[in-house]
Design a protein around this motif. Structure first.
Motif, short mmCIF file in Angstrom:
data_model
loop_
_atom_site.label_atom_id
_atom_site.label_comp_id
_atom_site.label_asym_id
_atom_site.label_seq_id
_atom_site.Cartn_x
_atom_site.Cartn_y
_atom_site.Cartn_z
N TYR A 158 0.80 -1.22 0.00
CA TYR A 158 0.00 0.00 0.00
C TYR A 158 0.84 1.28 0.00
O TYR A 158 0.44 2.27 -0.58
CB TYR A 158 -0.93 0.01 1.22
CG TYR A 158 -1.81 -1.20 1.28
CD1 TYR A 158 -2.98 -1.27 0.54
CD2 TYR A 158 -1.46 -2.30 2.07
CE1 TYR A 158 -3.78 -2.39 0.57
CE2 TYR A 158 -2.26 -3.43 2.10
CZ TYR A 158 -3.42 -3.48 1.36
OH TYR A 158 -4.21 -4.59 1.38
N SER A 160 4.35 3.33 -0.86
CA SER A 160 5.49 3.30 -1.77
C SER A 160 6.80 3.13 -1.00
O SER A 160 7.02 3.77 0.03
CB SER A 160 5.53 4.60 -2.58
OG SER A 160 6.74 4.69 -3.31
N LYS A 231 -0.15 3.71 -5.07
CA LYS A 231 0.53 3.57 -3.78
C LYS A 231 0.42 4.88 -2.99
O LYS A 231 0.36 5.97 -3.57
CB LYS A 231 2.03 3.23 -3.97
CG LYS A 231 2.30 1.84 -4.53
CD LYS A 231 1.97 0.76 -3.52
CE LYS A 231 2.24 -0.64 -4.05
NZ LYS A 231 3.69 -0.96 -4.14
#
Length: 253
Positions: A158, A160, A231
């Motif tokens: 979820y 980055s 993300k």
């Protein structure tokens, strides 16, 4: 601009910008429901709050997110007390175009942060409106699996690993920065415990979560995420203790 967003910005400008108590008559519903720690229920309590605003009071807005009948404001209040207060305000606008309900969370402005970023700086404008629902779904799933479920093994599904700008004053950028802050909080007896997600407010690349949990004491969590390319790449938040008593019977949520 959505009708709800226009209503909230106009009403807030008259109430807190011009400090005009007569704006209550124009913009606030008769059954206005208050969830703030700062005011009692109903339009008259809001009127008295506006009347009592001190000289030099001002609101410095940063972001506005509209999702149906809900509009979230992110900004800074100057003059409520000796120190500026960073705030999330959420308003519900009724079918008649009046402010019908209000939730908020406030925290002192911190001038020196671990990331070097302020609690409100960063991108301001909503982008990628066509990705609203995908971003809402991503953050809602993240909230249930990682925040409520405490499954940190899926964190990088979820968030980055390349870009994660952090605006929590005690956490540095990146997942390592968050991990170091979480470890320090745990040593202080302040584990991040999320119990219930009450609202997911999304517009474009921004998604705001309003949650209830514990951080050493019972708290309200307001987490604003910016999503890019599927993300989470940026995070702002307020963690506000839940007081034992409120000036109304509506609760914080």
């Amino acid at each position: 601009m959505s009708n709800a967003k226009n209503t909230v910005l106009t009403a807030a400008g008259e109430l807190f910008g011009r400090q005009d108590p007569s704006a209550v008559d124009r913009w606030v519903a008769a059954d206005y429901t208050q969830h703030s720690t700062l005011a009692a229920d109903g339009p008259e309590a809001l009127r008295q709050l506006v009347v009592g605003l001190p000289e030099g009071f001002r609101y410095e807005g940063a972001r506005v997110i509209a999702d149906g009948d809900l509009v979230a404001l992110h900004g800074t209040y100057h003059g409520f007390g000796p120190d500026p207060l960073v705030a999330f305000d959420v308003f519900r606008v009724d079918a008649g175009g009046k402010l019908a309900e209000h939730w908020d969370a406030l925290t002192p402005l911190v001038t020196e942060t671990a990331s070097g970023r302020s609690q409100t700086d960063g991108p301001l404008e909503v982008t990628t409106p066509e990705e609203t629902e995908a971003n809402r779904a991503l953050v809602a799933e993240f909230a249930q699996k990682v925040l409520v479920g405490a499954d940190y093994s899926v964190l990088t599904d979820y968030i980055s690993t390349e870009t994660y700008h952090q605006h929590n004053p005690e956490a540095a950028d990146g997942l390592d920065g968050f991990g170091a802050a979480a470890a320090k909080w745990s040593e202080q007896g302040k584990n991040l415990v999320y119990k219930t997600v009450h609202k997911v407010i999304a517009e474009g690349d921004f998604v705001l979560l309003q949650s209830e949990g514990e951080f050493g004491v019972p708290v309200a969590y307001y987490d604003l995420f910016r999503v890019q390319g599927g993300k989470i790449v940026e995070h702002w938040d307020i963690i506000a203790p839940i007081p034992a008593e409120l000036p109304h019977d509506n609760g914080l949520f």
